[in-house]
Structure formats: C-alpha cells, structure tokens
Design a protein around this motif. Structure first.
Motif, PDB file in Angstrom:
ATOM      1  N   HIS A 327      -8.706 -33.380  27.219  1.00 43.63           N
ATOM      2  CA  HIS A 327      -9.337 -34.303  26.272  1.00 43.63           C
ATOM      3  C   HIS A 327      -8.242 -35.074  25.541  1.00 43.63           C
ATOM      4  O   HIS A 327      -7.060 -34.743  25.670  1.00 43.63           O
ATOM      5  CB  HIS A 327     -10.171 -33.508  25.262  1.00 43.63           C
ATOM      6  CG  HIS A 327      -9.329 -32.601  24.419  1.00 43.63           C
ATOM      7  ND1 HIS A 327      -8.912 -31.359  24.870  1.00 43.63           N
ATOM      8  CD2 HIS A 327      -8.756 -32.768  23.201  1.00 43.63           C
ATOM      9  CE1 HIS A 327      -8.146 -30.798  23.955  1.00 43.63           C
ATOM     10  NE2 HIS A 327      -8.025 -31.638  22.931  1.00 43.63           N
ATOM     11  N   ASP A 329      -7.008 -36.316  21.635  1.00 44.94           N
ATOM     12  CA  ASP A 329      -7.274 -35.914  20.253  1.00 44.94           C
ATOM     13  C   ASP A 329      -7.794 -37.069  19.413  1.00 44.94           C
ATOM     14  O   ASP A 329      -8.458 -36.861  18.398  1.00 44.94           O
ATOM     15  CB  ASP A 329      -6.010 -35.322  19.612  1.00 44.94           C
ATOM     16  CG  ASP A 329      -5.822 -33.875  20.040  1.00 44.94           C
ATOM     17  OD1 ASP A 329      -6.690 -33.353  20.755  1.00 44.94           O
ATOM     18  OD2 ASP A 329      -4.791 -33.275  19.650  1.00 44.94           O
ATOM     19  N   HIS A 400      -4.767 -33.805  27.361  1.00 43.92           N
ATOM     20  CA  HIS A 400      -4.227 -32.439  27.377  1.00 43.92           C
ATOM     21  C   HIS A 400      -5.359 -31.429  27.242  1.00 43.92           C
ATOM     22  O   HIS A 400      -6.460 -31.784  26.820  1.00 43.92           O
ATOM     23  CB  HIS A 400      -3.231 -32.251  26.226  1.00 43.92           C
ATOM     24  CG  HIS A 400      -3.893 -32.414  24.884  1.00 43.92           C
ATOM     25  ND1 HIS A 400      -4.138 -33.652  24.330  1.00 43.92           N
ATOM     26  CD2 HIS A 400      -4.403 -31.497  24.029  1.00 43.92           C
ATOM     27  CE1 HIS A 400      -4.764 -33.493  23.186  1.00 43.92           C
ATOM     28  NE2 HIS A 400      -4.950 -32.190  22.962  1.00 43.92           N
TER      29      HIS A 400
HETATM   30 FE   LIG Z   1      -6.350 -31.400  21.623  1.00 46.89          FE
END
Ligand SMILES: [Fe+2]
Ligand SMILES: O=C(O)CCC(=O)C(=O)O
Length: 439
Positions: A327, A329, A400
């Motif tokens: 995903h 952030d 990540h």
């Molecule tokens: Fe994350």
C-alpha cells in the motif's frame, strides 16, 4: 472499548496461552467444590476432565507463540474447555472466566477466532511457500488429519489452489484479490521469503555511516537502502526501556486494525493486526520519542493550534500471520475529497518514521516491491522514508507492505509526518541538494 480477538495480536495470544493453566486450575477447583456441595456426579466429571487437560497442557510456551500452537490452543478453548460450560448451571462459571479475560481486554475465543487462526496458517503457507511438513517442522507440533481436512476445506472456500498430497500439500493464491497487481504481489511474496531463508543479503545497501542529529549531540548508525526515493534504517535510536514502556502503554489500549471494507473474511483482509494511537503528551516516553524523530530527520512533529505537524504514534502489534498488503501511506485523492478537511491543515503524509520495538523471530519484514528493498526488523532500530518526491508529487515507488509474522512478536511505533512539517521547503537548492541529514 471492544474486546480484542486474541488472534489479532500475538501479545494477547501470549496472554491467553499464559492464562490457560490458571483457567484449568480454577475450573478444577470450582467444579470439585461444587461436586462436594451438591454431590452431583456431573461436577465430579467436569473437575476430573479439567485436571486431565491440565496434565497434558504443552509444557511451556517458550514465550513464543507460533501458528500451529495458536490454532491448537484456540481449538482447546473452543471445543474442549467450551464443553465445560454447556450445562445451564455452569453459565456463571463461564461468566467468571470471561471476566478474567476481559480484564486483559480480550474476548473468550470463539468460532471467528478459530477461523482467524486457520487463515493465519493459510496466509503463512501461501506467502512462504510452505507445505504441511514445513509448517509442522517450524512449529515442532503436528496436526491431526482432521485438522488438516479443516484447513483444506477453508482453503477451498477461499478458492486457493491445492498442490501436492499428504504432508506435501501446498496452497497457491491463483490470483491476487487485493488492490495490488499480481506482479507487485509476486514481488512482495518473494521479498518476504528472503527473510525466511536468509540466504541473501541485499546488495542495495548503499552506505553505512554514522550520522549526527539536528542538535549535533546525538550520533547513530545509519544505513541508506535507497537514495531515490530515500529510505534509511537507523540503529539503536531507542532504548530498551523506552521500547518496553511504549509497548506496555500501547498494549493496554490495543484495538483490532484488521477490518477494512465490508469483506469480513480475514484471509482477504488487507491488514491484520491490533493497534493504538498515542499522542505526545501520553507519557514522557512518547514525547521523547517524538523529539528523537525530529532530531534524526530534521522534520518537526509537534502539535499546533491550526494543525498538527505529525500524527500521534501508532503502536502496532501483529498477530500470527498478521500482515499488511502492499500500500501507499499517503492518501489518495478520492479519500481526500471524501473527507474534506482532514488534510487541509496539516497536509498529507510526507514521510514515515517507524521504530521497530521488537525483533521478529520469523517473518514480518517490511518490503518495498518496486525497489527490491526488504527490511528485517531489528529491535531498537527505525526505518524512515519520504512518500513524496522533492517536487511535491506522490511517489508511487514507495509502495510497501508488512510480511506475515511467522513466529514471535512484531511491535512497531509509527509516526507519520505531515507536509506542513515543512521538510521539503528547506533552504537548500531543491533540485540539487538532498535533505540536510543526507550529507
Ligand atoms: Fe505503510
Ligand atoms: O509493519 C510494517 O512493517 C509496515 C507497516 C506499514 O506499512 C504501515 O503501518 O503503514
């Protein structure tokens, strides 16, 4: 506060397993007292089975829960100990057991818990390419053929492809059902597996050096894993005492962070863990750890009237098989549009700073599929990266995820630093000069 399913947090699971023998002693005593009082043979029988279970309880938990033991433990609570409470008159005893677990903020294991524990096994088997043999070897316990049948049934329900036979049975996810592309999912799995076999040291560790903080007083070891986008790991930047303190604080208020969207089936969960949020003023430790983030990154994190420069710490304890699929952030435009106002004061998540509060016995790496970077948690270190490019564009390469935890505990404390922190509006020439701590 909602009670937590013990499967969502290996900390809760450890507590559950630790309380098992006390539970059985309590049941043994209670039922034997009742047998004496009432003379009912029903209680005599219950008391005897409690002591029988007590006698064959796994000798010790070695302070480390693992996936198969977790599954077998949940099964004991559900099917065997659960049988103690079927009699109408025993409801109050069940109430007492429930209340003692509630004190530790967890619910008595139920059918959903058993489902979670089976899903954890399947998640680990698919992610780490393990067959039943591999799982049994790594746990040091064996499953009955009925257990394996149940696991295979669950795999079928989820449309996993089965390969091999007997103890060589493996499961394969035919295609990714997540928001991530199949290619990224494959890269994620491959990077996750590096940590298990440990046969490869990434050669993209660009530089190791000592670095000095903003105040010029603190010095730490720093390993730059990627220059563009910038990802670095800092070692020994938190003390054992601080790590213990923030874990204890977080542990008290853990809540499930596993449910995303409407699909409540855990094998498809985007994220499976338990977490809590701690503001700077929660304890001295949280404040000190926020200051340290500033010291190391040269980015400001304090709370301001018109908006906070960073989010509170998010303390996360993964459960076994607990993971976080690849995903970003930062927030996506449609989320920002839908929650207008959430980001207007502070901006988006410019950078991520994550303390590793524990070593993870097996699995649990943080991996960046697009960059071939895998970070295996080292207690008291931290990882830091920018989610935005220097020109203010979102950096998609920062995709990540967290690999499933195979054994032991994974605890992290994350601080997301917002754009208002002003990290990129430095006095340096943006086109040429990396952020100050690069030099
Ligand atoms: Fe994350
Ligand atoms: O647990 C990890 O290693 C990564 C966690 C993460 O990416 C997040 O919380 O956003």
């Amino acid at each position: 506060q909602d009670l937590l399913d013990p499967c969502l947090s290996s900390h809760r699971m450890q507590q559950l397993m630790d309380s098992e023998s006390n539970l059985l002693k309590f049941l043994n005593q209670t039922f034997s007292d009742r047998a004496k009082l009432s003379g009912e043979s029903h209680y005599e029988k219950l008391s005897r089975s409690a002591s029988r279970f007590l006698a064959v309880l796994p000798e010790n938990n070695n302070d480390v829960v693992d996936p198969l033991r977790t599954f077998l433990g949940i099964k004991r609570f559900l099917s065997y100990y659960g049988k103690f409470f079927t009699h109408k008159k025993d409801k109050d005893v069940f109430g007492a057991v429930q209340r003692s677990l509630e004190k530790q903020k967890m619910k008595y294991p139920d059918k959903a818990s058993l489902g979670y524990s089976i899903d954890a096994i399947l998640r680990l088997m698919t992610a780490y390419d393990l067959d039943f043999d591999g799982m049994e070897n790594s746990s040091g316990v064996s499953l009955s053929s009925e257990d394996k049948k149940n696991i295979m049934q669950r795999a079928k329900e989820f449309g996993l492809e089965a390969k091999g036979s007997g103890n060589g049975k493996k499961f394969i996810e035919k295609k990714s059902r997540h928001q991530v592309t199949d290619t990224d999912m494959t890269k994620y799995n491959n990077l996750c597996r590096l940590s298990r076999h440990n046969s490869y040291t990434p050669d993209n560790r660009l530089s190791c050096s000592y670095a000095k903080g903003l105040s010029g007083l603190a010095v730490w070891k720093q390993e730059v894993l990627s220059r563009d986008p910038y990802i670095a790991v800092f070692y020994d930047v938190i003390t054992k005492r601080e790590a213990t303190s923030i874990m204890n604080t977080g542990a008290k208020i853990l809540e499930g962070s596993g449910v995303m969207g409407k699909n409540k089936t855990s094998l498809l969960h985007h994220r499976l863990s338990a977490s809590s949020w701690l503001w700077d003023n929660h304890t001295d430790t949280t404040l000190n750890l926020s200051r340290r983030v500033e010291e190391i990154t040269s980015l400001r994190t304090e709370f301001r009237d018109h908006g906070t420069l960073a989010e509170p710490f998010q303390i996360v304890n993964y459960g076994l098989g607990g993971h976080y699929f690849p995903h970003m952030d930062y927030h996506l435009q449609h989320v920002i549009d839908a929650q207008y106002g959430v980001l207007e004061n502070s901006g988006d998540r410019l950078a991520t700073f994550m303390y590793y509060l524990s070593d993870v016995k097996e699995g649990g790496a943080t991996v960046f599929p697009e960059l071939s970077v895998a970070i295996f948690p080292v207690k008291l270190s931290a990882v830091f990266w920018y989610n935005f490019k220097i020109d203010g564009e979102r950096d998609t390469r920062t995709l990540h995820g967290a690999c499933p935890v195979m054994g032991g505990q994974k605890w992290i404390a994350t601080k997301w630093i917002r754009q208002l922190s002003g990290g990129l509006s430095s006095t340096c020439e943006l086109s040429e000069t990396p952020p100050p701590f690069f030099r």
